[in-house]
Design an enzyme around this catalytic site. Structure first.
Site, PDB file in Angstrom:
ATOM      1  N   CYS A  10      66.155  50.793  24.169  1.00 34.76           N
ATOM      2  CA  CYS A  10      65.075  50.137  24.904  1.00 34.76           C
ATOM      3  C   CYS A  10      63.755  50.626  24.309  1.00 34.76           C
ATOM      4  O   CYS A  10      63.420  51.813  24.427  1.00 34.76           O
ATOM      5  CB  CYS A  10      65.173  50.503  26.390  1.00 34.76           C
ATOM      6  N   CYS A  38      59.588  43.046  26.238  1.00 32.88           N
ATOM      7  CA  CYS A  38      60.789  43.701  25.714  1.00 32.88           C
ATOM      8  C   CYS A  38      60.440  44.304  24.362  1.00 32.88           C
ATOM      9  O   CYS A  38      60.097  43.577  23.427  1.00 32.88           O
ATOM     10  CB  CYS A  38      61.908  42.661  25.581  1.00 32.88           C
ATOM     11  N   GLY A  39      60.506  45.626  24.265  1.00 33.26           N
ATOM     12  CA  GLY A  39      60.043  46.306  23.053  1.00 33.26           C
ATOM     13  C   GLY A  39      60.893  46.017  21.826  1.00 33.26           C
ATOM     14  O   GLY A  39      60.365  45.672  20.758  1.00 33.26           O
TER      15      GLY A  39
HETATM   16  N1  LIG Z   1      68.264  44.816  27.923  1.00 36.00           N
HETATM   17  C1  LIG Z   1      68.442  45.344  26.574  1.00 36.00           C
HETATM   18  C2  LIG Z   1      68.055  46.834  26.504  1.00 36.00           C
HETATM   19  C3  LIG Z   1      66.600  47.045  26.884  1.00 36.00           C
HETATM   20  C4  LIG Z   1      65.692  46.375  25.923  1.00 36.00           C
HETATM   21  C5  LIG Z   1      64.237  46.259  26.355  1.00 36.00           C
HETATM   22  N2  LIG Z   1      63.905  46.677  27.690  1.00 36.00           N
HETATM   23  C6  LIG Z   1      63.309  46.920  25.351  1.00 36.00           C
HETATM   24  O1  LIG Z   1      62.187  47.284  25.691  1.00 36.00           O
HETATM   25  O2  LIG Z   1      63.734  47.024  24.163  1.00 36.00           O
HETATM   26  C7  LIG Z   1      69.888  45.197  26.167  1.00 36.00           C
HETATM   27  O3  LIG Z   1      70.768  45.506  26.968  1.00 36.00           O
HETATM   28  O4  LIG Z   1      70.122  44.807  25.011  1.00 36.00           O
END
Ligand SMILES: N[C@H](CCC[C@H](N)C(=O)O)C(=O)O
EC number: 5.1.1.7
Length: 262
Positions: free
Chosen positions: A76, A201-202
Site C-alpha cells: 500500500c 491509491c498510491g
Molecule cells: N487494495 C490494494 C492494497 C492497497 C493499495 C492502496 N491503498 C495504495 O495506496 O497503494 C490491494 O489489495 O491490491
C-alpha cells in the site's frame, strides 16, 4: 485489552495505524480488522497497518498491511507514506526511514507532512493502451477516459476486478485515467479488498505514471496525479522500459488518536 491507535490518511486513503512492536495485536483475526475498518460500526478506514520491529537491524521498522475486508494484502503506497509519518510521531525516525513491506525494502523521506516513498522497480516493456496492467507492489489495471467524472467506478471497477481475466491471480485494482495536461492526469481508483472507490491509491497512481510514460502519452519523468483525495507526484528513471528510482510523493495527515478493545 485496550490497544491505542492513530487514524492517518494520505490524500484521503485512510488507515488505522497500530504500534505493534510489542506484538499486542492478534494478527490472524480477520473479523477484528474488518470490524475496526467498518465505516458505520467501527473506526472506519480503507485499511489497517501494523508497525512492527524488523528482523533486520539496519531497518527502522516493518509494515504489515490489511485491506478493510480484514485480509492481509499487497503493498500500500499511501499506507507506507502514512506509516513513515507515524514512525516519526513515535520518535522512531527523524527525516529518513528504511523499512520492509510485503514487496521488499523501501526507503522514505519526510519533510513536515510530505512523505516521499521509494517504490520497487517495475518492468513495463511491451505494454499497450488496450491491455494496460502493471504491478507496482499491488496489481493495477488501467483504462483511459475522456471524462473520469462520469464513470461509475464501483460498478465498472468491480466488473474488471472480478473478471475471469484476473480470477486466477486474486483480482486487481482498477484505475480510470484522464489526461489534463502533458504531465498531469486525473485518476479514480477501485480498490481490491476495499471493494469500492477510494479517494486515492498510491500504488495505483504509481502504475498510472509509469504506464503513461511507457505508452508515450508523456515524455515527462515527473508526473502529477490528481485524485479525489488530493495531489500526488511520481518521479522515476526509465531505461528502455525498466523503471527504477521510482518515488511516490504526497501529503499525509494525522486525524485522531483513540483506543479499541480486543
Ligand atoms: N487494495 C490494494 C492494497 C492497497 C493499495 C492502496 N491503498 C495504495 O495506496 O497503494 C490491494 O489489495 O491490491
Amino acid at each position: 485489552m485496550n490497544i491505542p491507535f492513530y487514524k492517518f490518511h494520505g490524500t484521503g486513503n485512510d488507515f488505522i495505524m497500530v504500534d505493534n512492536r510489542n506484538d499486542v495485536f492478534s494478527k490472524n483475526n480477520t473479523k477484528l480488522v474488518h470490524d475496526l475498518c467498518h465505516r458505520r460500526f467501527g473506526i472506519g478506514a480503507d485499511g489497517l497497518i501494523l508497525l512492527e520491529n524488523s528482523e533486520i537491524s539496519s531497518e527502522d521498522f516493518k509494515m504489515v498491511y490489511y485491506n478493510s475486508d480484514g485480509n492481509q494484502s499487497s503493498m500500500c503506497g499511501n499506507g507506507g507514506r502514512c506509516l513513515v509519518a507515524f514512525a516519526k510521531l513515535l520518535g522512531i525516525i527523524n527525516d529518513k526511514a528504511t523499512f520492509t513491506a510485503i514487496d521488499g525494502l523501501h526507503e522514505a523521506t519526510i519533510d513536515g507532512n510530505i512523505v516521499s516513498l521509494k517504490m520497487q522497480d517495475v518492468l513495463a516493456k511491451g505494454i499497450n493502451e488496450e491491455e494496460l496492467f502493471l504491478d507496482t507492489g499491488s496489481p493495477h489495471h488501467i483504462l483511459f477516459s475522456e471524462e473520469v467524472g462520469d464513470i461509475n467506478v464501483k460498478r465498472d471497477g468491480a466488473a474488471i476486478r472480478y473478471s475471469e481475466k484476473y480470477e486466477s491471480c486474486g483480482g486487481t485494482n482498477v484505475n480510470f485515467v484522464q489526461q489534463t495536461e502533458l504531465d498531469t492526469f486525473l485518476v479514480r481508483t477501485y480498490e481490491r479488498g476495499v471493494e469500492d472507490e477510494t479517494y486515492s491509491c498510491g500504488t495505483g497512481v504509481t502504475a498510472v505514471a509509469l504506464a503513461v510514460n511507457a505508452i508515450g502519452k508523456t515524455v515527462a519523468n515527473t508526473i502529477n496525479l490528481e485524485t479525489p483525495g488530493g495531489k500526488l507526484q511520481v518521479s522515476f528513471e526509465n531505461n528502455d522500459g525498466a523503471y527504477h528510482n521510482i518515488w511516490l510523493t504526497g501529503p499525509t495527515a494525522k486525524v485522531f488518536k483513540g483506543e479499541f478493545e480486543c
